[in-house]
Design a protein around this motif. Sequence first.
Motif, PDB file in Angstrom:
ATOM      1  N   VAL A  95       0.866  -1.180   0.000  1.00 61.01           N
ATOM      2  CA  VAL A  95       0.000   0.000   0.000  1.00 61.01           C
ATOM      3  C   VAL A  95       0.901   1.228   0.000  1.00 61.01           C
ATOM      4  O   VAL A  95       1.680   1.432   0.931  1.00 61.01           O
ATOM      5  CB  VAL A  95      -0.927   0.018   1.233  1.00 61.01           C
ATOM      6  CG1 VAL A  95      -1.802   1.269   1.231  1.00 61.01           C
ATOM      7  CG2 VAL A  95      -1.801  -1.233   1.268  1.00 61.01           C
ATOM      8  N   LEU A  96       0.795   2.025  -1.052  1.00 57.30           N
ATOM      9  CA  LEU A  96       1.677   3.173  -1.223  1.00 57.30           C
ATOM     10  C   LEU A  96       0.872   4.467  -1.239  1.00 57.30           C
ATOM     11  O   LEU A  96      -0.082   4.608  -2.001  1.00 57.30           O
ATOM     12  CB  LEU A  96       2.458   3.053  -2.537  1.00 57.30           C
ATOM     13  CG  LEU A  96       3.271   1.773  -2.738  1.00 57.30           C
ATOM     14  CD1 LEU A  96       3.994   1.824  -4.084  1.00 57.30           C
ATOM     15  CD2 LEU A  96       4.273   1.572  -1.600  1.00 57.30           C
ATOM     16  N   GLY A  97       1.266   5.415  -0.379  1.00 51.60           N
ATOM     17  CA  GLY A  97       0.673   6.742  -0.412  1.00 51.60           C
ATOM     18  C   GLY A  97      -0.640   6.896   0.313  1.00 51.60           C
ATOM     19  O   GLY A  97      -1.367   7.873   0.077  1.00 51.60           O
ATOM     20  N   CYS A  98      -0.944   6.003   1.231  1.00 52.63           N
ATOM     21  CA  CYS A  98      -2.184   6.133   1.992  1.00 52.63           C
ATOM     22  C   CYS A  98      -2.038   7.220   3.052  1.00 52.63           C
ATOM     23  O   CYS A  98      -0.941   7.677   3.374  1.00 52.63           O
ATOM     24  CB  CYS A  98      -2.552   4.813   2.650  1.00 52.63           C
ATOM     25  SG  CYS A  98      -1.269   4.180   3.757  1.00 52.63           S
TER      26      CYS A  98
ATOM     27  N   CYS B 193       7.139  -4.178   5.955  1.00 43.00           N
ATOM     28  CA  CYS B 193       7.626  -2.970   6.616  1.00 43.00           C
ATOM     29  C   CYS B 193       6.513  -1.929   6.694  1.00 43.00           C
ATOM     30  O   CYS B 193       5.564  -1.937   5.909  1.00 43.00           O
ATOM     31  CB  CYS B 193       8.830  -2.397   5.875  1.00 43.00           C
ATOM     32  SG  CYS B 193      10.301  -3.445   5.993  1.00 43.00           S
ATOM     33  N   ASP B 194       6.664  -1.004   7.638  1.00 42.26           N
ATOM     34  CA  ASP B 194       5.673   0.049   7.857  1.00 42.26           C
ATOM     35  C   ASP B 194       6.425   1.369   7.977  1.00 42.26           C
ATOM     36  O   ASP B 194       7.195   1.569   8.919  1.00 42.26           O
ATOM     37  CB  ASP B 194       4.886  -0.245   9.131  1.00 42.26           C
ATOM     38  CG  ASP B 194       3.662   0.642   9.284  1.00 42.26           C
ATOM     39  OD1 ASP B 194       3.578   1.662   8.595  1.00 42.26           O
ATOM     40  OD2 ASP B 194       2.786   0.310  10.100  1.00 42.26           O
ATOM     41  N   ILE B 195       6.190   2.272   7.026  1.00 46.90           N
ATOM     42  CA  ILE B 195       6.930   3.532   6.971  1.00 46.90           C
ATOM     43  C   ILE B 195       5.937   4.681   7.090  1.00 46.90           C
ATOM     44  O   ILE B 195       5.026   4.829   6.275  1.00 46.90           O
ATOM     45  CB  ILE B 195       7.746   3.624   5.671  1.00 46.90           C
ATOM     46  CG1 ILE B 195       8.765   2.480   5.631  1.00 46.90           C
ATOM     47  CG2 ILE B 195       8.440   4.974   5.557  1.00 46.90           C
ATOM     48  CD1 ILE B 195       9.528   2.378   4.350  1.00 46.90           C
ATOM     49  N   GLY B 196       6.119   5.512   8.117  1.00 45.14           N
ATOM     50  CA  GLY B 196       5.153   6.535   8.456  1.00 45.14           C
ATOM     51  C   GLY B 196       5.250   7.796   7.611  1.00 45.14           C
ATOM     52  O   GLY B 196       6.147   7.970   6.781  1.00 45.14           O
ATOM     53  N   HIS B 197       4.303   8.717   7.876  1.00 43.40           N
ATOM     54  CA  HIS B 197       4.244   9.952   7.094  1.00 43.40           C
ATOM     55  C   HIS B 197       5.457  10.842   7.345  1.00 43.40           C
ATOM     56  O   HIS B 197       5.929  11.007   8.460  1.00 43.40           O
ATOM     57  CB  HIS B 197       2.949  10.725   7.369  1.00 43.40           C
ATOM     58  CG  HIS B 197       2.564  10.835   8.808  1.00 43.40           C
ATOM     59  ND1 HIS B 197       1.280  10.634   9.250  1.00 43.40           N
ATOM     60  CD2 HIS B 197       3.273  11.122   9.918  1.00 43.40           C
ATOM     61  CE1 HIS B 197       1.226  10.803  10.554  1.00 43.40           C
ATOM     62  NE2 HIS B 197       2.417  11.103  10.979  1.00 43.40           N
ATOM     63  N   GLY B 198       5.956  11.405   6.241  1.00 43.99           N
ATOM     64  CA  GLY B 198       7.077  12.327   6.339  1.00 43.99           C
ATOM     65  C   GLY B 198       8.425  11.687   6.594  1.00 43.99           C
ATOM     66  O   GLY B 198       9.412  12.392   6.818  1.00 43.99           O
TER      67      GLY B 198
ATOM     68  N   THR C 166       3.631  -1.082   3.781  1.00 48.75           N
ATOM     69  CA  THR C 166       2.803   0.129   3.754  1.00 48.75           C
ATOM     70  C   THR C 166       3.690   1.353   3.910  1.00 48.75           C
ATOM     71  O   THR C 166       4.511   1.418   4.824  1.00 48.75           O
ATOM     72  CB  THR C 166       1.756   0.101   4.880  1.00 48.75           C
ATOM     73  OG1 THR C 166       0.885  -1.011   4.688  1.00 48.75           O
ATOM     74  CG2 THR C 166       0.937   1.388   4.900  1.00 48.75           C
ATOM     75  N   ILE C 167       3.515   2.324   3.016  1.00 52.59           N
ATOM     76  CA  ILE C 167       4.256   3.579   3.090  1.00 52.59           C
ATOM     77  C   ILE C 167       3.249   4.724   3.011  1.00 52.59           C
ATOM     78  O   ILE C 167       2.506   4.841   2.032  1.00 52.59           O
ATOM     79  CB  ILE C 167       5.304   3.707   1.975  1.00 52.59           C
ATOM     80  CG1 ILE C 167       6.216   2.471   1.950  1.00 52.59           C
ATOM     81  CG2 ILE C 167       6.124   4.978   2.161  1.00 52.59           C
ATOM     82  CD1 ILE C 167       7.264   2.499   0.855  1.00 52.59           C
ATOM     83  N   VAL C 168       3.237   5.563   4.040  1.00 53.28           N
ATOM     84  CA  VAL C 168       2.270   6.656   4.144  1.00 53.28           C
ATOM     85  C   VAL C 168       2.827   7.896   3.457  1.00 53.28           C
ATOM     86  O   VAL C 168       4.026   8.158   3.491  1.00 53.28           O
ATOM     87  CB  VAL C 168       1.980   6.959   5.633  1.00 53.28           C
ATOM     88  CG1 VAL C 168       0.928   8.047   5.781  1.00 53.28           C
ATOM     89  CG2 VAL C 168       1.531   5.678   6.348  1.00 53.28           C
TER      90      VAL C 168
END
Length: 293
Positions: free
Chosen positions: A146-149, A205-210, A183-185
């Motif tokens: 999931v990219l850009g959520c 992996c889970d990559i947060g906003h910013g 997932t990358i926010v």
Amino acid sequence: MKIIKDILAIEINGDQNYDSLGLANSQKQNTLSFCDDKKFIASINKNESITGVFTTSEFSKMISDNKNKVICSDPRWAFFTLYNHVEEKKYRKVPTKIDKTATIHHTAHISEYNVVIGKNVSIGPNTMVYPDVEIKDGCTIGSNSVLGCDDVEAKFTSKGLINVFHGGKLVINEYVKIWNSTTIVKGIYDRDTTIGSGSFIANNCDIGHGVQIGENSLLLSACVICGSANVGNNVRVSPGATISNKVNLGDNSEVTLGAVVIKDVKPNEKVSGNFAMEHNKFLYKYIKTFGRI
């Protein structure tokens, strides 16, 4: 500022206009911020970029007189309600552009607007690409990612929780490889999420906003990078590690298996443990407590 009266029903003195909305560390000129906690007063007073502040009558007495003070009962609610209104109003949609050389599995879903996909990009089954994502040339995206959520950036207010609008982008630079179920926010507060050229991101992996990741870095399975962290070039984050928000990982640093990092890691430094510390120091403490591995 007429919009404050119209949107928030807050009466203000004068006709001060602002160029942007930002937090206490904003570097944008002529910024309207907020203060509902004593610990931020010093930084607001020192920050010449902040010219106006939503605040309470109590805190207004501690805020410098050269700041325009907008007095209200809940500065947090006022600021984020106005922030969301402004960000949503300026948001624009443009048709998605996909290079003809890109290979996209028929079960993947790409937003019809605000996505740019470059040359020779490969996107696997069941991957979701939300709006405001740019994937540059030569990238490989696996399945079920999931990219850009958006993510939760919720603020407690007297009128309930407010989730902050995500107006930033996700930029994936050239030749990045992202494996499966990651997932990358996208970005927030004028800070895009970026993945540097040549970096690899493993499964789950889970990559947060910013979050901003440098070039040729390796993020291994099930690691978590929390919001607005900075990961330098040639960094290795081992499986199951967690990097707290706004932490900086210097170039060529390494985070070992399952470590929890809550403070900056120097360039070329290796850290271990929960909470993480310099690797040899961690081994010394471990052996002292539990004996040799």
